[in-house]
Design a protein around this motif. Structure first.
Motif, mmCIF file in Angstrom:
data_model
loop_
_atom_site.group_PDB
_atom_site.id
_atom_site.type_symbol
_atom_site.label_atom_id
_atom_site.label_comp_id
_atom_site.label_asym_id
_atom_site.label_seq_id
_atom_site.Cartn_x
_atom_site.Cartn_y
_atom_site.Cartn_z
ATOM 1 N N THR A 98 26.715 47.414 50.721
ATOM 2 C CA THR A 98 27.888 47.454 51.593
ATOM 3 C C THR A 98 28.213 46.091 52.184
ATOM 4 O O THR A 98 27.373 45.203 52.247
ATOM 5 N N SER A 99 29.457 45.963 52.649
ATOM 6 C CA SER A 99 29.882 44.832 53.473
ATOM 7 C C SER A 99 30.682 45.370 54.643
ATOM 8 O O SER A 99 31.370 46.389 54.527
ATOM 9 N N ALA A 100 30.622 44.672 55.765
ATOM 10 C CA ALA A 100 31.411 45.044 56.942
ATOM 11 C C ALA A 100 31.895 43.771 57.612
ATOM 12 O O ALA A 100 31.222 42.736 57.559
ATOM 13 N N PHE A 101 33.065 43.856 58.238
ATOM 14 C CA PHE A 101 33.598 42.677 58.927
ATOM 15 C C PHE A 101 34.599 43.104 59.995
ATOM 16 O O PHE A 101 35.207 44.163 59.908
ATOM 17 N N ASN A 102 34.760 42.265 61.004
ATOM 18 C CA ASN A 102 35.814 42.442 61.997
ATOM 19 C C ASN A 102 37.134 42.036 61.358
ATOM 20 O O ASN A 102 37.296 40.880 60.991
ATOM 21 N N GLY A 114 31.973 49.692 50.133
ATOM 22 C CA GLY A 114 30.699 49.855 49.449
ATOM 23 C C GLY A 114 30.253 51.291 49.403
ATOM 24 O O GLY A 114 31.074 52.219 49.433
ATOM 25 N N TYR A 115 28.939 51.499 49.333
ATOM 26 C CA TYR A 115 28.394 52.853 49.236
ATOM 27 C C TYR A 115 28.312 53.468 50.623
ATOM 28 O O TYR A 115 27.612 52.973 51.499
ATOM 29 N N TYR A 452 26.844 40.619 43.426
ATOM 30 C CA TYR A 452 26.854 41.993 42.936
ATOM 31 C C TYR A 452 27.952 42.805 43.602
ATOM 32 O O TYR A 452 28.044 42.859 44.828
ATOM 33 N N ASN A 453 28.761 43.478 42.755
ATOM 34 C CA ASN A 453 29.888 44.227 43.286
ATOM 35 C C ASN A 453 29.980 45.619 42.657
ATOM 36 O O ASN A 453 31.057 46.195 42.545
ATOM 37 N N GLY A 454 28.819 46.172 42.277
ATOM 38 C CA GLY A 454 28.805 47.465 41.625
ATOM 39 C C GLY A 454 29.328 48.595 42.486
ATOM 40 O O GLY A 454 29.839 49.593 41.982
ATOM 41 N N PRO A 462 36.416 41.440 40.915
ATOM 42 C CA PRO A 462 36.990 42.168 39.784
ATOM 43 C C PRO A 462 36.816 43.674 39.938
ATOM 44 O O PRO A 462 36.121 44.130 40.846
ATOM 45 N N ALA A 463 37.428 44.417 39.020
ATOM 46 C CA ALA A 463 37.389 45.877 39.120
ATOM 47 C C ALA A 463 35.985 46.414 38.888
ATOM 48 O O ALA A 463 35.593 47.418 39.479
ATOM 49 N N THR A 464 35.210 45.769 38.034
ATOM 50 C CA THR A 464 33.843 46.203 37.769
ATOM 51 C C THR A 464 32.949 44.974 37.653
ATOM 52 O O THR A 464 33.409 43.859 37.432
ATOM 53 N N GLY A 465 31.642 45.196 37.786
ATOM 54 C CA GLY A 465 30.673 44.137 37.547
ATOM 55 C C GLY A 465 30.545 43.148 38.684
ATOM 56 O O GLY A 465 30.992 43.375 39.801
ATOM 57 N N ASP A 466 29.915 42.010 38.392
ATOM 58 C CA ASP A 466 29.631 40.997 39.397
ATOM 59 C C ASP A 466 30.819 40.059 39.602
ATOM 60 O O ASP A 466 31.600 39.819 38.690
ATOM 61 N N VAL A 467 30.914 39.521 40.810
ATOM 62 C CA VAL A 467 31.872 38.457 41.093
ATOM 63 C C VAL A 467 31.171 37.158 40.723
ATOM 64 O O VAL A 467 30.316 36.671 41.456
#
Length: 475
Positions: A98-102, A114-115, A452-454, A462-467
């Motif tokens: 996951t990612s989170a931001f203000n 993310g998940y 990693y951006n699964g 991108p839509a799938t895979g790693d950045v």
């Protein structure tokens, strides 16, 4: 009555802090109450979501400008609060899931992707993409560790979500899954004592308050609560009795239990506790250090000219410290590769402290802004540039490769032109997030991401895979 002189103003009620406001009868104020917050020195509005941040402050205006010029497709993070130093404020945070931001484009409320059950506080389980609002609250700082996240809001509240391994989220439970955002309180706080910084590892969390006290929760087995025991779990936040007058706290390793926590007090002393795989360059030989030890003397080469440590992280094999004189220092456990701190591919013959910033070219006026590290590498940002060393797992350095850098390497991304400023970095084992300056000409508070951006935790491109190459996070 008409204000004929055009000199009269409306005087608002003055309070120490907006959340402490009460009516003359002692009741909770109703919605639409406006007060002058003397700590933040601005007007704040009470809404159904709680007290707002400063009304029409510089950050809000810049957010409106950035949105109108850049559009709303970018992740744009809010500016620093004046409550603590910028180094202590992670207004964004990346983990494997996951990612989170203000979000500066959404009232500085907490946003993420993310998940869902691994640190977003959303249900049902699955992947959340594009990024969405998580809480109608602004985070002063946030930190994640192994499928969970802890947030301290600008009003001083603690919210947690995710997997509660070892009781690390301080809710009183152990091993349960907290699928929604849950408010946690620390018992025994003094009047006016508020949380201001959080650091989380795989099985532990520590929190610093404005009075310099440190509170810990989670697994005791490796001494990481600092409570003097290696038995059982601490399920609610408990004060570490041997620490006081602390000004900042630090840790690394979001995914494994092999880390140490550190704390720096107001006099510049540095304390460490936890899993001491490092073999104790400061003289300790115990594997598990359950009571914080003063390791200040270890930094003597860096402090000889009067400098003080402002940030220090200790990983499974290595240590990196930033000083207040714009120098970076580090060391590696004897017998382990020096590439972890950018000093080549040989193994360390000792654990002595070494100067690292002599390998990072700083132009006139350029300063080291921030760094982050783990057991296999590190990222350093200056005002305008990015440097990295170690392994680029899942393209986490955003350099188009997954190989190894044994020395500090200047990032060659075309997104940086020597004028765009950088303000903060958060590196995970499989990815990185870097914040750009808040002005439109500086990048409009956009977040640069790679890795990693699964689970779409870095946005929709991108839509799938790693950045593979550093890019802007987008909705």
């Amino acid at each position: 009555m008409k204000n004929v002189t055009k000199k009269l103003g409306v005087v608002m009620p003055i309070v120490d802090s907006a959340p402490s406001t009460v009516t003359p009868a002692g009741a909770v104020p109703v919605e639409a109450t406006v007060v002058y917050d003397s700590i933040k020195q601005c007007l704040r509005l009470n809404t159904s979501a709680g007290w707002s941040d400063c009304l029409l402050d510089k950050s809000a205006v810049e957010g409106l400008i950035s949105t109108s010029v850049l559009g709303d497709r970018f992740w744009m993070v809010s500016k620093y609060s004046s409550t603590t130093s910028p180094l202590m404020q992670k207004r964004f945070d990346y983990s494997y899931y996951t990612s989170a931001f203000n979000s500066i484009t959404d009232k500085n409320f907490l946003t993420g992707a993310g998940y869902t059950s691994y640190g977003l506080g959303l249900s049902p389980a699955g992947t959340q993409s594009p990024a969405t609002r998580l809480m109608a609250k602004s985070a002063l700082t946030t930190n994640s560790g192994l499928e969970s996240r802890t947030v301290i809001t600008t009003s001083g509240d603690i919210f947690v979500t995710g997997y509660n391994y070892g009781g690390k989220l301080g809710t009183g439970g152990n091993g349960d899954v907290i699928s929604s955002w849950t408010k946690v309180t620390i018992a025994g706080l003094a009047a006016g004592e508020n949380p201001i910084q959080v650091q989380q590892s795989a099985y532990n969390t520590i929190i610093l308050t404005n009075l310099g006290n440190v509170y810990a929760a989670g697994e005791n087995a490796r001494g990481q609560t600092g409570l003097g025991t290696t038995v059982g779990n601490t399920l609610t936040y408990t004060k570490i009795p041997t620490l006081s007058n602390i000004k900042s706290i630090w840790s690394e390793q979001e995914r494994t239990p092999y880390n140490m926590f550190t704390a720096i007090d107001a006099t510049g002393k540095v304390f460490a506790w936890g899993y001491n795989f490092y073999a104790g360059p400061w003289g300790a030989t115990a594997t598990f250090i359950s009571t914080p030890q003063d390791i200040t003397s270890f930094f003597a080469p860096a402090t000889a000219s009067g400098a003080k440590v402002v940030k220090v992280m200790i990983g499974y094999y290595s240590l990196i410290a930033l000083m207040d004189n714009n120098t970076l220092w580090g060391s590696v456990a004897q017998g382990f590769p020096l590439y972890r701190i950018g000093k080549g591919n040989a193994n360390a013959t000792n654990s002595n402290l070494m100067l690292l910033s002599d390998s990072i070219s700083l132009a006139s006026g350029e300063t080291i802004v921030d760094f982050d590290m783990d057991m296999d590498g590190a990222v350093v940002i200056t005002n305008h540039f990015i440097w990295y060393t170690g392994f680029s797992y899942n393209y986490r350095f955003g350099n188009g490769g997954v190989g190894q850098s044994v020395n500090w390497t200047l990032h060659s991304t075309s997104l940086l032109d020597g004028e765009v400023t950088l303000t903060a970095v958060d590196m995970g084992y499989y990815g990185v997030m870097i914040a750009m300056g808040s002005g439109v000409t500086e990048g409009g508070s956009r977040l640069l991401v790679a890795g990693y951006n699964g689970f779409k935790s870095l946005g929709t491109t991108p839509a799938t895979g790693d950045v593979q190459n550093l890019t802007y996070a987008t909705y």
